[in-house]
Design a protein around this motif. Structure first.
Motif, PDB file in Angstrom:
ATOM      1  N   MET A 177       1.037  -1.567  -0.506  1.00  0.00           N
ATOM      2  CA  MET A 177       0.017  -0.251  -0.131  1.00  0.00           C
ATOM      3  C   MET A 177       1.106   1.015   0.417  1.00  0.00           C
ATOM      4  O   MET A 177       2.279   1.087   0.371  1.00  0.00           O
ATOM      5  CB  MET A 177      -0.873  -0.054   1.250  1.00  0.00           C
ATOM      6  N   SER A 178       0.439   2.556  -1.083  1.00  0.00           N
ATOM      7  CA  SER A 178       1.376   3.673  -0.759  1.00  0.00           C
ATOM      8  C   SER A 178       0.995   3.994   0.409  1.00  0.00           C
ATOM      9  O   SER A 178      -0.123   3.972   0.351  1.00  0.00           O
ATOM     10  CB  SER A 178       0.793   4.832  -2.549  1.00  0.00           C
ATOM     11  N   ALA A 205       2.372  -0.493   9.375  1.00  0.00           N
ATOM     12  CA  ALA A 205       3.095  -1.774   9.135  1.00  0.00           C
ATOM     13  C   ALA A 205       2.030  -2.649   8.663  1.00  0.00           C
ATOM     14  O   ALA A 205       1.347  -2.562   9.594  1.00  0.00           O
ATOM     15  CB  ALA A 205       4.036  -2.452  10.375  1.00  0.00           C
ATOM     16  N   HIS A 206       2.111  -3.426   7.708  1.00  0.00           N
ATOM     17  CA  HIS A 206       0.405  -4.210   7.460  1.00  0.00           C
ATOM     18  C   HIS A 206       1.255  -5.941   6.958  1.00  0.00           C
ATOM     19  O   HIS A 206       1.804  -5.650   6.409  1.00  0.00           O
ATOM     20  CB  HIS A 206       0.363  -3.640   7.188  1.00  0.00           C
ATOM     21  N   SER A 207       0.058  -6.592   6.541  1.00  0.00           N
ATOM     22  CA  SER A 207       0.346  -7.580   6.013  1.00  0.00           C
ATOM     23  C   SER A 207      -0.272  -6.781   4.288  1.00  0.00           C
ATOM     24  O   SER A 207      -1.070  -5.885   4.033  1.00  0.00           O
ATOM     25  CB  SER A 207      -0.958  -8.752   5.983  1.00  0.00           C
ATOM     26  N   HIS A 208       0.292  -7.276   3.729  1.00  0.00           N
ATOM     27  CA  HIS A 208       0.755  -7.447   1.847  1.00  0.00           C
ATOM     28  C   HIS A 208      -0.570  -7.322   1.165  1.00  0.00           C
ATOM     29  O   HIS A 208      -0.690  -7.270   0.000  1.00  0.00           O
ATOM     30  CB  HIS A 208       1.599  -6.243   0.996  1.00  0.00           C
ATOM     31  N   ALA A 209      -0.982  -9.365   1.833  1.00  0.00           N
ATOM     32  CA  ALA A 209      -1.989  -9.403   1.267  1.00  0.00           C
ATOM     33  C   ALA A 209      -2.597  -8.986   1.826  1.00  0.00           C
ATOM     34  O   ALA A 209      -3.814  -9.287   2.573  1.00  0.00           O
ATOM     35  CB  ALA A 209      -1.765 -10.723   1.951  1.00  0.00           C
ATOM     36  N   PHE A 242       4.256 -10.164   5.325  1.00  0.00           N
ATOM     37  CA  PHE A 242       3.623  -8.265   6.399  1.00  0.00           C
ATOM     38  C   PHE A 242       5.309  -7.590   6.156  1.00  0.00           C
ATOM     39  O   PHE A 242       6.659  -7.867   5.412  1.00  0.00           O
ATOM     40  CB  PHE A 242       4.296  -8.840   7.936  1.00  0.00           C
ATOM     41  N   HIS A 243       5.103  -6.262   5.744  1.00  0.00           N
ATOM     42  CA  HIS A 243       5.961  -5.207   6.045  1.00  0.00           C
ATOM     43  C   HIS A 243       5.500  -4.082   6.532  1.00  0.00           C
ATOM     44  O   HIS A 243       4.765  -3.549   6.824  1.00  0.00           O
ATOM     45  CB  HIS A 243       6.297  -4.992   4.491  1.00  0.00           C
ATOM     46  N   PRO A 244       6.761  -3.545   7.204  1.00  0.00           N
ATOM     47  CA  PRO A 244       6.355  -1.763   7.684  1.00  0.00           C
ATOM     48  C   PRO A 244       7.398  -0.919   6.715  1.00  0.00           C
ATOM     49  O   PRO A 244       7.729  -1.120   5.649  1.00  0.00           O
ATOM     50  CB  PRO A 244       7.160  -1.831   8.745  1.00  0.00           C
ATOM     51  N   HIS A 245       6.385   0.719   6.462  1.00  0.00           N
ATOM     52  CA  HIS A 245       6.388   1.021   6.083  1.00  0.00           C
ATOM     53  C   HIS A 245       7.757   1.719   6.205  1.00  0.00           C
ATOM     54  O   HIS A 245       8.163   1.712   7.574  1.00  0.00           O
ATOM     55  CB  HIS A 245       5.403   2.085   5.876  1.00  0.00           C
ATOM     56  N   GLY A 246       8.568   2.343   5.111  1.00  0.00           N
ATOM     57  CA  GLY A 246       9.760   3.131   5.819  1.00  0.00           C
ATOM     58  C   GLY A 246      11.071   2.380   5.921  1.00  0.00           C
ATOM     59  O   GLY A 246      12.331   2.530   5.614  1.00  0.00           O
TER      60      GLY A 246
HETATM   61 CU   LIG Z   1       2.331  -1.334   2.228  1.00  0.00          CU
END
Ligand SMILES: [Cu+2]
Length: 430
Positions: A1-2, A397-401, A290-294
């Motif tokens: 997600m942007s 930070a979230h699941s990208h699915a 899962f990813h945190p942004h930044g």
């Molecule tokens: Cu994202």
């Protein structure tokens, strides 16, 4: 997600709300004073002798639903989701007594530990008289108990979960985290010095999913229809966004005690050289990407084993998106760096201020401090109240699915949280 300004606005509002809720909880709840508002609340016990009770209860979801669950609770505190995070030291003897108050047999398996004994005998699969598997390990019948013992093994993070009717019982909530720390080095993720982290910044992210139809069938005493399996809720530490941001032991989430808010300061060689530790566990049935942004994260352990070669070569790696597989654990080091070396005088990188209509999206309050840079708050427009306390950053930070980032299909929610980065000198109000 942007991270569009609009998305950042939404998540940061939630974060600011959580900060306010954290303050309220700390003021009213005795057990929250003993535990940090975020980070790892460990269950420890004299001689590592833990007493867990398998019982039923309810958890709440942010859309107002309440879900019938089974879980392991500390026998003195009662039902909670997930089960208590058990913290022990490598090489120590561990005893877990499981009391079963559920209507059917249940058990605990400790994946990654060797030499586990159950009721004094080696832990091993159980079969009925016809030779069919009844449990992956000795179980406790309803109203009975069983004692498991083992010597804590390789430092790292492990799931513990039901070994009986696994598809149903693990889905029902029978899981928790086991943290094994290196002997003499509680601030390392493994026996390697390069896994050292800031011991005050130790986080568990236990990822799971809930398929409500399964829970409804069990609550009604009906047979579970495997074809009805459809996950609708996605949790970090038994909570969905925005509940993930609430503090540990929040009074309004009495059976979901664990926060998933990460609260750190920027890397600084002199004042903040050590990264945070985040321990990812997947108690679900599908991958959670899962990813945190930044920021990337450095994966140093997988399934409780250090990533190193036969001659101890460092095989840790930096990764943006962590694909955590079912049953898998990943231990990572994470820090936040000022990549652009912003300086208000010497390097005033231009920043785009969101237009006022975006800032006004959800009423007269806004998160935005009228500066894109950490630790600086500019003058706010008339009638704007900032929920940003001190110019801190919030990274989602979230699941990208993305269906996993919803509450029963409604975005944003689910397996999502926020990393909060305070200015280098800290936040005066926090
Ligand atoms: Cu994202």
């Amino acid at each position: 997600m942007s991270t569009t300004p609009r998305a950042r606005l939404r998540l940061a509002l939630s974060a600011a709300l959580a900060t306010a809720m954290a303050a309220a909880a700390l003021a009213t709840l005795p057990q929250a004073e003993a535990a940090p508002s975020s980070g790892l609340p460990c269950d420890t016990a004299p001689d590592n002798a833990f007493s867990l009770t398998a019982s039923d209860g309810y958890v709440s979801t942010p859309d107002g639903n309440s879900i019938y669950m089974w879980s392991y609770g500390n026998s003195k505190r009662g039902f909670q989701l997930p089960g208590p995070t058990l913290c022990v030291t490598s090489g120590q003897q561990v005893t877990v007594v499981l009391h079963n108050t559920l209507p059917e047999a249940t058990s605990i398996i400790f994946p990654g530990q060797s030499g586990v004994r159950a009721g004094g005998s080696p832990a091993q699969p159980q079969f009925d008289s016809g030779g069919s598997l009844t449990s992956m390990v000795q179980a406790a019948a309803p109203g009975k108990q069983v004692t498991y013992t083992f010597t804590a093994g390789s430092p790292g993070t492990y799931l513990y979960e039901s070994g009986t009717d696994v598809d149903k019982q693990v889905q029902m909530g029978m899981y928790g985290a086991l943290v094994v720390r290196p002997a003499g080095h509680p601030d390392q993720l493994n026996n390697r010095v390069d896994s050292t982290f800031n011991a005050d910044k130790d986080y568990v992210f236990l990822l799971s999913e809930i398929a409500p139809d399964v829970h409804l069938a069990v609550e009604r005493g009906q047979a579970v229809d495997p074809s009805s399996y459809r996950a609708r809720y996605f949790m970090i530490n038994g909570r969905s966004m925005p509940d993930t941001l609430a503090p540990n032991f929040a009074s309004w989430l009495p059976t979901q005690p664990y926060s998933a808010l990460v609260h750190i300061k920027p890397y600084d060689a002199a004042t903040n050289p050590r990264p945070a530790a985040i321990r990812y566990l997947n108690a679900g049935s599908v991958n959670f990407p899962f990813h945190p942004h930044g920021s990337d994260e450095r994966v140093v352990n997988r399934d409780g084993r250090p990533l190193e070669g036969p001659d101890h070569q460092d095989l840790s790696y930096l990764k943006y998106l962590l694909d955590v597989g079912p049953g898998q654990t990943l231990d990572v080091l994470m820090d936040w760096r000022d990549a652009e070396s912003w300086d208000p005088v010497d390097n005033p990188i231009p920043t785009q201020i969101p237009v006022i209509t975006d800032q006004d999206l959800v009423g007269p309050d806004t998160w935005f401090s009228e500066s894109g840079y950490l630790g600086v708050k500019n003058e706010l427009p008339t009638n704007i109240t900032s929920n940003n306390e001190c110019g801190e950053y919030y990274h989602i930070a979230h699941s990208h699915a993305l269906e996993q980032a919803t509450n029963y299909g409604a975005a944003f929610g689910g397996m999502m949280t926020v990393f909060r980065i305070d200015p280098p000198n800290g936040c005066p109000t926090n």
